[in-house]
Design a protein around this motif. Structure first.
Motif, mmCIF file in Angstrom:
data_model
loop_
_atom_site.group_PDB
_atom_site.id
_atom_site.type_symbol
_atom_site.label_atom_id
_atom_site.label_comp_id
_atom_site.label_asym_id
_atom_site.label_seq_id
_atom_site.Cartn_x
_atom_site.Cartn_y
_atom_site.Cartn_z
ATOM 1 N N LEU A 1 -19.818 -55.057 -29.523
ATOM 2 C CA LEU A 1 -18.796 -55.131 -30.565
ATOM 3 C C LEU A 1 -18.316 -56.567 -30.754
ATOM 4 O O LEU A 1 -18.129 -57.033 -31.886
ATOM 5 C CB LEU A 1 -17.622 -54.225 -30.196
ATOM 6 N N PHE A 2 -18.137 -57.278 -29.643
ATOM 7 C CA PHE A 2 -17.664 -58.661 -29.735
ATOM 8 C C PHE A 2 -18.678 -59.538 -30.466
ATOM 9 O O PHE A 2 -18.309 -60.329 -31.344
ATOM 10 C CB PHE A 2 -17.401 -59.227 -28.344
ATOM 11 N N VAL A 3 -19.954 -59.427 -30.097
ATOM 12 C CA VAL A 3 -20.986 -60.245 -30.744
ATOM 13 C C VAL A 3 -21.046 -59.955 -32.241
ATOM 14 O O VAL A 3 -21.136 -60.876 -33.067
ATOM 15 C CB VAL A 3 -22.361 -59.999 -30.088
ATOM 16 N N TYR A 4 -20.983 -58.679 -32.600
ATOM 17 C CA TYR A 4 -21.030 -58.306 -34.020
ATOM 18 C C TYR A 4 -19.847 -58.912 -34.786
ATOM 19 O O TYR A 4 -20.024 -59.526 -35.851
ATOM 20 C CB TYR A 4 -21.018 -56.786 -34.159
ATOM 21 N N LEU A 5 -18.644 -58.754 -34.235
ATOM 22 C CA LEU A 5 -17.455 -59.270 -34.915
ATOM 23 C C LEU A 5 -17.435 -60.796 -34.932
ATOM 24 O O LEU A 5 -16.990 -61.410 -35.910
ATOM 25 C CB LEU A 5 -16.194 -58.740 -34.229
ATOM 26 N N PHE A 6 -17.923 -61.399 -33.856
ATOM 27 C CA PHE A 6 -17.950 -62.863 -33.799
ATOM 28 C C PHE A 6 -18.865 -63.429 -34.883
ATOM 29 O O PHE A 6 -18.503 -64.379 -35.588
ATOM 30 C CB PHE A 6 -18.418 -63.322 -32.419
ATOM 31 N N LEU A 7 -20.050 -62.869 -35.015
ATOM 32 C CA LEU A 7 -20.985 -63.343 -36.033
ATOM 33 C C LEU A 7 -20.458 -63.092 -37.443
ATOM 34 O O LEU A 7 -20.715 -63.877 -38.359
ATOM 35 C CB LEU A 7 -22.345 -62.664 -35.850
ATOM 36 N N LYS A 8 -19.714 -62.026 -37.605
ATOM 37 C CA LYS A 8 -19.215 -61.659 -38.928
ATOM 38 C C LYS A 8 -18.014 -62.505 -39.355
ATOM 39 O O LYS A 8 -17.875 -62.865 -40.532
ATOM 40 C CB LYS A 8 -18.830 -60.175 -38.941
ATOM 41 N N PHE A 9 -17.150 -62.854 -38.394
ATOM 42 C CA PHE A 9 -15.890 -63.506 -38.753
ATOM 43 C C PHE A 9 -15.735 -64.924 -38.211
ATOM 44 O O PHE A 9 -14.664 -65.518 -38.362
ATOM 45 C CB PHE A 9 -14.708 -62.668 -38.235
ATOM 46 N N LYS A 10 -16.764 -65.497 -37.589
ATOM 47 C CA LYS A 10 -16.594 -66.784 -36.913
ATOM 48 C C LYS A 10 -16.178 -67.910 -37.857
ATOM 49 O O LYS A 10 -15.493 -68.854 -37.440
ATOM 50 C CB LYS A 10 -17.878 -67.172 -36.179
ATOM 51 N N ASN A 11 -16.568 -67.836 -39.122
ATOM 52 C CA ASN A 11 -16.244 -68.909 -40.061
ATOM 53 C C ASN A 11 -15.030 -68.611 -40.936
ATOM 54 O O ASN A 11 -14.601 -69.468 -41.712
ATOM 55 C CB ASN A 11 -17.442 -69.199 -40.967
ATOM 56 N N THR A 12 -14.494 -67.419 -40.825
ATOM 57 C CA THR A 12 -13.363 -67.049 -41.677
ATOM 58 C C THR A 12 -12.136 -66.643 -40.871
ATOM 59 O O THR A 12 -11.049 -67.185 -41.062
ATOM 60 C CB THR A 12 -13.763 -65.894 -42.616
ATOM 61 N N GLN A 13 -12.303 -65.694 -39.957
ATOM 62 C CA GLN A 13 -11.192 -65.212 -39.131
ATOM 63 C C GLN A 13 -11.659 -65.104 -37.682
ATOM 64 O O GLN A 13 -11.928 -64.012 -37.178
ATOM 65 C CB GLN A 13 -10.695 -63.856 -39.643
ATOM 66 N N PRO A 14 -11.762 -66.240 -36.991
ATOM 67 C CA PRO A 14 -12.368 -66.256 -35.652
ATOM 68 C C PRO A 14 -11.604 -65.470 -34.600
ATOM 69 O O PRO A 14 -12.146 -65.174 -33.532
ATOM 70 C CB PRO A 14 -12.393 -67.753 -35.306
ATOM 71 N N ALA A 15 -10.360 -65.126 -34.871
ATOM 72 C CA ALA A 15 -9.579 -64.400 -33.866
ATOM 73 C C ALA A 15 -9.846 -62.903 -33.878
ATOM 74 O O ALA A 15 -9.475 -62.200 -32.937
ATOM 75 C CB ALA A 15 -8.090 -64.644 -34.076
ATOM 76 N N VAL A 16 -10.486 -62.393 -34.925
ATOM 77 C CA VAL A 16 -10.693 -60.946 -35.058
ATOM 78 C C VAL A 16 -11.377 -60.335 -33.837
ATOM 79 O O VAL A 16 -10.895 -59.336 -33.286
ATOM 80 C CB VAL A 16 -11.473 -60.625 -36.351
ATOM 81 N N PRO A 17 -12.510 -60.882 -33.359
ATOM 82 C CA PRO A 17 -13.152 -60.245 -32.197
ATOM 83 C C PRO A 17 -12.272 -60.225 -30.962
ATOM 84 O O PRO A 17 -12.299 -59.260 -30.189
ATOM 85 C CB PRO A 17 -14.416 -61.089 -31.976
ATOM 86 N N TYR A 18 -11.469 -61.261 -30.766
ATOM 87 C CA TYR A 18 -10.594 -61.309 -29.593
ATOM 88 C C TYR A 18 -9.472 -60.282 -29.713
ATOM 89 O O TYR A 18 -9.140 -59.589 -28.742
ATOM 90 C CB TYR A 18 -10.016 -62.720 -29.426
ATOM 91 N N PHE A 19 -8.881 -60.187 -30.901
ATOM 92 C CA PHE A 19 -7.833 -59.189 -31.119
ATOM 93 C C PHE A 19 -8.373 -57.779 -30.871
ATOM 94 O O PHE A 19 -7.735 -56.955 -30.212
ATOM 95 C CB PHE A 19 -7.299 -59.282 -32.554
ATOM 96 N N VAL A 20 -9.550 -57.500 -31.409
ATOM 97 C CA VAL A 20 -10.121 -56.161 -31.294
ATOM 98 C C VAL A 20 -10.438 -55.822 -29.840
ATOM 99 O O VAL A 20 -10.117 -54.725 -29.355
ATOM 100 C CB VAL A 20 -11.387 -56.041 -32.166
#
Length: 333
Positions: free
Chosen positions: A194-213
């Protein structure tokens, strides 16, 4: 009326380019909202990262987090008078984690406060004489980059044990893969994916999303599932003079050499981070590494009085701070 200056050689009015004043590095009202939001986002990333660095350094987690909080405060105060950069995010240094772990193994955790105190003194000397200008020439950059490259791997290996270690009372002699281990492995694999998926998806726009999730998901799971292998001892912060307790004079000599190495690596990392921070600054403002060193050695000296770790403006946290919308050091407060 013509307000342009006249060229004395008779070539007509001279066009002048207005000089842009960058403003305060500590706080600018026009960016306050963005800085607050960026601070929340960068902080959510910094917490798990700092936990990993503290564990890898063999320091108590609470001490690592306290060091980050103290370094951020010193960095923000320093930004009012001697700004080193505008969006750098202070914290414990990932690249120094293996070195600190060696120090703990060699001198004991009880003597590391003195090591950090000595490190601050050597860094103060470097700051005073502006010697950081020569360090990158004397020390190969690839040496530092290689050190940083191994940090992520060591953090991963450090946390790997949590996927299979069990308290003594839960060990099974019949099968290694008992229910508790299978549960932990599945949670780890699911969280990692889940972290890798969210990181790749949001790394350039909302980088905190994977950490929050991941943090929110882990908190919720902990309320319904037992994970006995994940336990941390609570450690009280103790304020004391950083006085060493050596068995021999030779140990003191080794400590001095260790502190010199610690200071040099910390300074080199900060100079390299500033070079990168300057490139990602949204307003292209210049960095001053000598001013950054001023904040570093003060924070290191202060943290030595509660057994803290070394600090600097880490590139990973600073990049997240920038992507989250930070414009000044108010974001790290």
């Amino acid at each position: 009326m013509n307000t342009n200056p006249i060229d004395t050689k008779g070539n007509g009015p001279v066009t002048t380019t207005p000089v842009s004043i960058p403003g305060s590095a500590a706080f600018q009202a026009q960016y306050a909202g963005r800085d607050i939001a960026a601070g929340l986002i960068a902080g959510s990333m910094a917490i798990p990262l700092s936990v990993g660095i503290a564990m890898m350094s063999e320091f108590p987690i609470k001490v690592g987090l306290a060091t980050v909080a103290f370094a951020c405060l010193i960095g923000w105060i320093n930004a009012w008078f001697k700004p080193g950069n505008y969006i750098g995010c202070p914290g414990i240094a990932a690249g120094l984690a293996p070195v600190l772990a060696v120090g703990v193994a060699s001198f004991g955790l009880e003597n590391m406060a003195f090591a950090v105190f000595l490190t601050a003194i050597f860094q103060a000397v470097i700051w005073k004489f502006n010697w950081q200008r020569y360090l990158l020439v004397a020390v190969p950059v690839y040496l530092v980059e290689g050190l940083l490259a191994g940090v992520g791997l060591k953090i991963a290996l450090k946390f790997l044990a949590f996927t299979y270690e069990l308290p003594a009372g839960m060990e099974s002699t019949d099968s290694f893969l008992n229910g508790a281990r299978i549960q932990m492995i599945l949670i780890s694999m699911g969280g990692y994916g889940l972290f890798v998926y969210l990181f790749l998806k949001f790394k350039n726009t909302q980088p905190a999303v994977p950490y929050f999730v991941i943090i929110a998901g882990g908190t919720i799971l902990a309320q319904f599932m037992s994970v006995p292998m994940l336990s941390m001892e609570d450690t009280d912060l103790k304020f004391a003079w950083p006085i060493p307790h050596f068995d021999s004079a030779l140990t003191a000599v080794y400590m001095v050499g260790f502190a010199v190495m610690l200071a040099l690596i910390d300074v080199i990392e900060q100079v390299m981070s500033n070079a990168a921070i300057e490139k990602i600054d949204p307003l292209k403002r210049k960095c001053n590494s000598n001013n950054s060193l001023f904040a570093i050695w003060i924070a290191n000296m202060g943290s030595s009085f509660f057994g803290g770790m070394t600090n600097l403006d880490g590139l990973a946290k600073s990049t997240t701070n920038r992507l989250a919308g930070a414009y000044t050091k108010f974001s790290v407060l």
